[in-house]
Motif scaffolding. Structure first.
Motif, PDB file in Angstrom:
ATOM      1  N   ALA A 187     -11.757 -21.172  22.748  1.00  0.00           N
ATOM      2  CA  ALA A 187     -12.071 -22.583  22.992  1.00  0.00           C
ATOM      3  C   ALA A 187     -13.496 -22.824  22.537  1.00  0.00           C
ATOM      4  CB  ALA A 187     -11.912 -22.933  24.463  1.00  0.00           C
ATOM      5  N   SER A 188     -13.724 -23.915  21.853  1.00  0.00           N
ATOM      6  CA  SER A 188     -15.070 -24.197  21.356  1.00  0.00           C
ATOM      7  C   SER A 188     -15.902 -24.984  22.357  1.00  0.00           C
ATOM      8  CB  SER A 188     -14.993 -24.972  20.035  1.00  0.00           C
ATOM      9  OG  SER A 188     -14.261 -26.183  20.209  1.00  0.00           O
ATOM     10  N   ARG A 189     -15.264 -25.673  23.304  1.00  0.00           N
ATOM     11  CA  ARG A 189     -15.960 -26.487  24.292  1.00  0.00           C
ATOM     12  C   ARG A 189     -15.408 -26.163  25.681  1.00  0.00           C
ATOM     13  NH1 ARG A 189     -18.007 -27.153  19.977  1.00  0.00           N
ATOM     14  NH2 ARG A 189     -18.472 -29.136  18.902  1.00  0.00           N
ATOM     15  N   LEU A 190     -16.244 -26.277  26.696  1.00  0.00           N
ATOM     16  CA  LEU A 190     -15.789 -26.010  28.052  1.00  0.00           C
ATOM     17  C   LEU A 190     -14.714 -27.004  28.483  1.00  0.00           C
ATOM     18  CD1 LEU A 190     -15.874 -24.472  30.671  1.00  0.00           C
ATOM     19  CD2 LEU A 190     -17.892 -25.776  31.356  1.00  0.00           C
ATOM     20  N   GLN A 191     -14.857 -28.265  28.104  1.00  0.00           N
ATOM     21  CA  GLN A 191     -13.840 -29.253  28.495  1.00  0.00           C
ATOM     22  C   GLN A 191     -12.480 -28.872  27.932  1.00  0.00           C
ATOM     23  OE1 GLN A 191     -14.159 -31.996  30.666  1.00  0.00           O
ATOM     24  NE2 GLN A 191     -11.934 -31.884  30.485  1.00  0.00           N
ATOM     25  N   GLN A 192     -12.466 -28.308  26.742  1.00  0.00           N
ATOM     26  CA  GLN A 192     -11.211 -27.852  26.140  1.00  0.00           C
ATOM     27  C   GLN A 192     -10.550 -26.789  27.010  1.00  0.00           C
ATOM     28  OE1 GLN A 192     -11.790 -26.210  22.225  1.00  0.00           O
ATOM     29  NE2 GLN A 192      -9.677 -25.473  22.051  1.00  0.00           N
ATOM     30  N   ALA A 193     -11.348 -25.864  27.528  1.00  0.00           N
ATOM     31  CA  ALA A 193     -10.814 -24.824  28.402  1.00  0.00           C
ATOM     32  C   ALA A 193     -10.291 -25.415  29.704  1.00  0.00           C
ATOM     33  CB  ALA A 193     -11.886 -23.776  28.682  1.00  0.00           C
ATOM     34  N   LEU A 194     -11.006 -26.390  30.260  1.00  0.00           N
ATOM     35  CA  LEU A 194     -10.579 -27.011  31.512  1.00  0.00           C
ATOM     36  C   LEU A 194      -9.282 -27.793  31.333  1.00  0.00           C
ATOM     37  CD1 LEU A 194     -14.099 -28.207  32.645  1.00  0.00           C
ATOM     38  CD2 LEU A 194     -12.699 -26.535  33.868  1.00  0.00           C
ATOM     39  N   ASP A 195      -9.114 -28.406  30.181  1.00  0.00           N
ATOM     40  CA  ASP A 195      -7.901 -29.187  29.912  1.00  0.00           C
ATOM     41  C   ASP A 195      -6.652 -28.315  29.814  1.00  0.00           C
ATOM     42  OD1 ASP A 195      -9.189 -31.624  29.921  1.00  0.00           O
ATOM     43  OD2 ASP A 195      -9.532 -31.650  27.754  1.00  0.00           O
ATOM     44  N   ASP A 196      -6.828 -27.064  29.425  1.00  0.00           N
ATOM     45  CA  ASP A 196      -5.694 -26.147  29.258  1.00  0.00           C
ATOM     46  C   ASP A 196      -5.996 -24.835  29.978  1.00  0.00           C
ATOM     47  OD1 ASP A 196      -3.236 -25.293  28.416  1.00  0.00           O
ATOM     48  OD2 ASP A 196      -3.778 -25.018  26.323  1.00  0.00           O
ATOM     49  N   TRP A 197      -6.416 -24.936  31.224  1.00  0.00           N
ATOM     50  CA  TRP A 197      -6.965 -23.813  31.971  1.00  0.00           C
ATOM     51  C   TRP A 197      -5.978 -22.660  32.132  1.00  0.00           C
ATOM     52  CZ3 TRP A 197     -11.784 -22.585  33.078  1.00  0.00           C
ATOM     53  CH2 TRP A 197     -12.046 -21.603  34.039  1.00  0.00           C
ATOM     54  N   ASN A 198      -4.753 -22.947  32.495  1.00  0.00           N
ATOM     55  CA  ASN A 198      -3.796 -21.871  32.778  1.00  0.00           C
ATOM     56  C   ASN A 198      -3.526 -20.998  31.554  1.00  0.00           C
ATOM     57  OD1 ASN A 198      -3.541 -22.665  35.432  1.00  0.00           O
ATOM     58  ND2 ASN A 198      -1.703 -23.898  35.068  1.00  0.00           N
ATOM     59  N   TYR A 199      -3.639 -21.580  30.379  1.00  0.00           N
ATOM     60  CA  TYR A 199      -3.403 -20.825  29.150  1.00  0.00           C
ATOM     61  C   TYR A 199      -4.678 -20.160  28.639  1.00  0.00           C
ATOM     62  CZ  TYR A 199      -2.208 -19.871  24.268  1.00  0.00           C
ATOM     63  OH  TYR A 199      -2.014 -19.267  23.049  1.00  0.00           O
ATOM     64  N   LEU A 200      -5.802 -20.872  28.699  1.00  0.00           N
ATOM     65  CA  LEU A 200      -7.031 -20.371  28.082  1.00  0.00           C
ATOM     66  C   LEU A 200      -7.874 -19.504  29.012  1.00  0.00           C
ATOM     67  CD1 LEU A 200      -8.136 -23.525  26.052  1.00  0.00           C
ATOM     68  CD2 LEU A 200      -6.929 -21.493  25.233  1.00  0.00           C
ATOM     69  N   ALA A 201      -7.829 -19.746  30.311  1.00  0.00           N
ATOM     70  CA  ALA A 201      -8.666 -18.972  31.241  1.00  0.00           C
ATOM     71  C   ALA A 201      -8.385 -17.471  31.173  1.00  0.00           C
ATOM     72  CB  ALA A 201      -8.503 -19.486  32.667  1.00  0.00           C
ATOM     73  N   PRO A 202      -7.119 -17.030  31.105  1.00  0.00           N
ATOM     74  CA  PRO A 202      -6.881 -15.584  30.984  1.00  0.00           C
ATOM     75  C   PRO A 202      -7.489 -14.984  29.720  1.00  0.00           C
ATOM     76  CG  PRO A 202      -4.886 -16.702  31.713  1.00  0.00           C
ATOM     77  CD  PRO A 202      -5.854 -17.772  31.310  1.00  0.00           C
TER      78      PRO A 202
END
Length: 335
Positions: free
Chosen positions: A32-47
């Motif tokens: 993810a290039s931006r934190l908001q991007q990670a928050l928008d798709d947290w379940n997929y990107l957080a791991p």
């Protein structure tokens, strides 16, 4: 895990994963290039971010580099929402007692909250620029959370599940502008300039047992011009926990991913001795509270608000002495 946003010349910066000891970092560009991007798709990107975090901590990040807080913007340089509560009723009690006003019973049952400006946040080491010292420049040391999506009508326990990250904040206040604004009956606006946030945002698991029931049971340290003025316990005197604060917002609306919710000034109760004298050994997290204490004790305040050239440092350390979020270190400057 710990996340930060590095400056890159754009409004929103670049997301980086930071090691637990805050010594090294790695761009998260491939995830993810931006934190908001990670928050928008947290379940997929957080791991995926967690895997990178584990690699950096193990010294296996192929493109890791030394972490420099001076290169940080706020973890979320701008947000969809910034709602700041007043979860420490002791702070409200002191300020109102200084002007001989009682605290309404409703304040103990329903949290105070205002909607702050979220389009322009300050980085952790960015200078705080004001046009006049006469405005009553004051720091406010706080804890904040960043949420995922929380549905309208969520109960406090459900709302607490929506906490994704925690940060520290310096919620700057211009105290001499506040009375006139509140007299209009419409709340803060010009008296609340851009808020600054800690270098890193951390997931709740990084706090271990210190994150308990929506409260952070660690000490929030404030140093004004290099002198320690606050060593406030963030947990015990927090009247409303973060689940209750988020649920307060969600009563009439959905809370969307990337919303920031603040605790308000961290404040501790005083200690009264056998002679009836009260002292505040933990100090203060804003100058307004110090002035309120002086007024209660001596009839008038003696501590001035901040001047151009003053500095403020806000930090929280784990029980092992390691900085959790990194430090907010700012200098007050004029026009």
């Amino acid at each position: 895990m710990k996340l930060a946003t590095y400056r890159d010349g754009s409004r929103d910066g670049q997301l980086v994963v930071v090691s637990r000891d805050l010594q090294s970092a790695h761009y998260a560009t491939g995830i993810a290039s931006r934190l908001q991007q990670a928050l928008d798709d947290w379940n997929y990107l957080a791991p995926q971010l967690q895997d990178l975090f584990d690699s950096v901590n193990a010294g296996k990040g192929r493109h890791a580099f030394p972490f420099d807080p001076r290169q940080c913007m706020a973890p979320l340089p701008r947000a969809y929402q910034w709602a700041d509560g007043s979860a420490y009723i002791n702070h409200v009690e002191l300020v109102r007692a200084a002007r001989k006003a009682e605290v309404p019973q409703s304040y103990y049952e329903d949290p105070l909250m205002y909607q702050g400006g979220s389009d322009d946040f300050l980085g952790p080491t960015q200078e705080a620029r004001f046009l006049s010292e006469e405005w009553g420049i004051d720091f406010e040391a706080e804890i904040t959370v960043v949420t995922g999506d929380v549905p309208m009508g969520a109960l406090p326990e459900q709302a607490l599940d929506g906490v994704r990250l925690l940060m520290l904040a310096n919620d700057w206040s211009l105290r001499n502008l506040i009375p006139g604004e509140l007299a209009k009956g419409f709340g803060f606006f010009q008296s609340k300039p851009a808020t600054a946030f800690s270098p890193v945002a951390v997931t709740p698991d990084e706090l271990g047992e210190a994150w308990d029931g929506g409260r952070v049971n660690l000490v929030l340290q404030s140093s004004w011009n290099g002198r320690r003025v606050g060593m406030c316990e963030a947990g015990p005197d927090m009247t409303f926990h973060f689940g209750q604060l988020i649920a307060h917002i969600a009563k009439t609306r959905n809370v969307r991913a990337g919303s920031i919710v603040g605790s308000g000034t961290v404040s501790n109760k005083g200690v009264t001795d056998a002679d009836g004298k009260t002292d505040w050994p933990r100090g203060y997290s804003c100058i307004a509270e110090k002035r309120a204490i002086e007024t209660i004790q001596d009839g008038q305040p003696t501590t001035s608000f901040m001047q151009f050239g003053d500095t403020i440092r806000i930090e929280m350390k784990a029980r092992d002495g390691q900085s959790v979020f990194g430090a907010i270190e700012q200098k007050v400057v004029g026009p």
